[in-house]
Design an enzyme around this catalytic site. Sequence first.
Site: not given
Length: 512
Positions: A153, A157
């Site tokens: 993640c 991001v």
Amino acid sequence: MPQNPEKIVDHVQLFQQPEYQELFKNKHEQFEGAHSPEEVQRVSEWTKGWEYREKNFARQALTVNPAKGCQPVGAIFAAVGFEGTLPFVQGSQGCVAYFRTHLSRHYKEPFSAVSSSMTEDAAVFGGLNNMIEGLQVSYQLYKPKMIAVCTTCMAEVIGDDLGAFITNAKNAGSIPQDFPVPFAHTPSFVGSHTTGYDNMMKGILSNLTEGKKKDKTNGKINFIPGFDTYVGNNRELKRMLGLMGIDYTILADNSDYLDAPNTGEYDMYPGGTKLEDAADSCNAEATVALQRYTTTKTREYIETKWKQQTKVLRPFGVKGTDEFLMTLSEMTGKPIPQELEDERGRLVDAMTDSYAWIHGKKFAIYGDPDLIYSVTSFLLELGAEPVHILCNNGDEEFKKEMEAILSASPFGKQATVWIQKDLWHLRSLLFTEPVDFFVGNSYGKYLWRDTKIPMVRIGYPLFDRHHLHRYPTLGYQGGLNLLNWVVNTILDELDRSSNIAGKTDISFDLIR
């Protein structure tokens, strides 16, 4: 308390000792601030009813025990099916530790995957330097033949561009220019482990086959197992193909990596599909996927870029295996050997022996889309009646396909297919509409404890039982294993419910 080294006890016995029980009691009274046992019992009973079920199914902002993993788990699972391949995760150490341990706890095997060890500064400035240094160290220290890169993640991001990063790392001399470094973007906040498998498989095949397309085929058929955690299935697949005399390439074969022999010497990269065979897979006659929903992007890539025919064949149960073998026979002109005909007969005979115990039994099932489809199809052949079918990572296409096979069977009329629901939803379903047994992975043991409904452990992960992953579940031999697990769970429960001498033991029979 001093321990006698000759009388070390395991945790089951240890925490029943008086001093530990006293600690637990004090912790509960002084620190937890828990409600009274009566209030806990009252609320517990309320959560078993229809009123709570309606509230439970109305929630939108919370997931409880989702029955799926995140994308990088599937990505690194796909990567280790190729010879000498080291999974490399662009992300933090903590994430990669989770991925490794999740697979190691299931297989009871070491699982190697490295991390670029991104921390706060990388989250602000990007992870390029981590990539450059990480690839260099991985290449020099672990000596892989290929490094397969995926993301967590954090990297997604902040927008790390893996293709550009890998190019920069090669230009910086971290790894040779011709060294294969396929990659896949695998954000954990969308999709699941099955999505990650598909993304990585596509990434690896596109990397290895670049510029390798020829004017004529190599005469082989490719087989993509999908996110299939039963190592016995690849071996059973190879055995059946060998009996038929079919020339094949498995994309990818991680059965030896995940079930390596103990020889006294450590091998970091046991087995795997050879890289040259994977590179030549673009020249095969066709590609057969054994799972539909873990190979969507990969099959689209094969059809578009390789101009190669693809098929989805799920060789589970009698009907599924029949279709698999007959289709392969039509594709290759190879006859189905007598040995496989005999195995079919043995499975049919075993199903006949057990049919009376399974016919009419109501069941629930949860797990990955292809596993649910395959196991449910087989149980319908046995006359079992599905009631709750729950798939957190299923989509509308999966729901329509399931509803089609359910409507085609006289035993599937009562079933409801629930997609994007979790195991706390299933808890409400099992309490309000009980079944005779349910099928799922180890996380279902909490449902078993609460509902007292017998549980058949099929799927991934299986943390709390040993060796089930070593058995095949596909083909006629795999059908025998599935049948064995289901019918003997039913018989075990029958014995447990009829074992009180003089009260219920009128049905505590020696012969079943």
